[in-house]
Design a protein around this motif. Sequence first.
Motif, PDB file in Angstrom:
ATOM      1  N   GLY A  36      45.355-105.029 -95.634  1.00  0.00           N
ATOM      2  CA  GLY A  36      46.791-105.196 -95.608  1.00  0.00           C
ATOM      3  C   GLY A  36      47.316-105.794 -96.897  1.00  0.00           C
ATOM      4  O   GLY A  36      46.566-106.271 -97.747  1.00  0.00           O
ATOM      5  N   ASP A  40      48.669-105.304 -89.900  1.00  0.00           N
ATOM      6  CA  ASP A  40      49.088-104.114 -90.649  1.00  0.00           C
ATOM      7  C   ASP A  40      47.885-103.244 -90.992  1.00  0.00           C
ATOM      8  O   ASP A  40      47.925-102.014 -90.862  1.00  0.00           O
ATOM      9  CB  ASP A  40      49.815-104.526 -91.929  1.00  0.00           C
ATOM     10  N   ALA A  76      53.402-102.257 -91.605  1.00  0.00           N
ATOM     11  CA  ALA A  76      52.708-101.049 -91.153  1.00  0.00           C
ATOM     12  C   ALA A  76      52.408-101.101 -89.666  1.00  0.00           C
ATOM     13  O   ALA A  76      52.274-100.066 -89.010  1.00  0.00           O
ATOM     14  CB  ALA A  76      51.405-100.865 -91.948  1.00  0.00           C
ATOM     15  N   ARG A  77      52.323-102.304 -89.113  1.00  0.00           N
ATOM     16  CA  ARG A  77      52.035-102.452 -87.684  1.00  0.00           C
ATOM     17  C   ARG A  77      53.176-101.940 -86.809  1.00  0.00           C
ATOM     18  O   ARG A  77      53.000-101.758 -85.596  1.00  0.00           O
ATOM     19  CB  ARG A  77      51.759-103.925 -87.366  1.00  0.00           C
ATOM     20  N   GLU A 103      49.565-111.345 -89.910  1.00  0.00           N
ATOM     21  CA  GLU A 103      50.343-110.117 -89.996  1.00  0.00           C
ATOM     22  C   GLU A 103      49.700-109.092 -90.917  1.00  0.00           C
ATOM     23  O   GLU A 103      49.749-107.888 -90.658  1.00  0.00           O
ATOM     24  CB  GLU A 103      51.763-110.441 -90.462  1.00  0.00           C
ATOM     25  N   SER A 104      49.097-109.554 -91.996  1.00  0.00           N
ATOM     26  CA  SER A 104      48.419-108.645 -92.911  1.00  0.00           C
ATOM     27  C   SER A 104      47.273-107.923 -92.211  1.00  0.00           C
ATOM     28  O   SER A 104      47.085-106.714 -92.379  1.00  0.00           O
ATOM     29  CB  SER A 104      47.896-109.424 -94.124  1.00  0.00           C
TER      30      SER A 104
END
Length: 292
Positions: free
Chosen positions: A110, A19, A144-145, A15-16
Amino acid sequence: MSGPDRIVVGYTANESGADALALGARLAAATEALLEVVMVLPIEVRGGVIPPDTGYERYVKERSRTWLAEASATLDDDIAQQLHIRYAESFAEGLIEAAHEFAASFIVVGAARGGLLGRMRIGSVASALLHSSDVPVALAPAGAREVAPAQGVTRITAAIGTRAGSSAVLEASVRFARSAHAPLRLLSLVPIDLPSGMDEGLADLASSAHADEVLAEAQRSLPAGVDATVVTATGATIEESVRDLEWHAGEVVLVGSSRLATPHHLFLGSTAAKMLRELPVPVIVVPRTTTP
């Protein structure tokens, strides 16, 4: 290096990384830059000081290529991009080397995993970059994604103080605002920079006057044709001041780098960390001697 501006994204298959890629795509869309998506593998994968295991190296590289291809497929077709695999002693080192190779304007990473949605949690990679990079570092908050690249950059806020490094932040913000075709806002955190122990009433008066002076001086130093709104952060603490301000979903904040600041710089140590943790929007940290 000639051609379009370049933005390096430090990608990881989590996920980081998503993002970071999303923020990089937003910055690229706003500035018409080329996105250089980089995965950094440990140099040990190549065998280090012992003979390499070619089968393992091939597997890791192929898996990394798959992750990069999957990430690339999530980007809009109008985002110009290139995919890269690099080997380095550390993730941060590999990104800095890539940024130098491509003459990149930014390195994007991220937040560390486990952070609150929309907030910044500085992990080991971001921390290493902030203490060693001579290229501006953009930090993508958790989630942020979820912001579409088409959102672009709707406003740029420059955190302005009177200490060393403020001029670099202002210059970088003006340049970025021009390239992103975004309005500029000047933010003063001067009230928080007052000596402790001052009488509260006198402190309020002094801080208000000082803030006006700082912002007026910043406005006077803007190039011809560049306009900016101004705002003064108020509150007893950094956290309170940042929370009370209005932020756009497509906003980006520029602050000075603690790495190259003098001991009396406004954005030093714990002050910078507190601000970054509270900001609900991406932050670009600008080295004092480097502008995007």
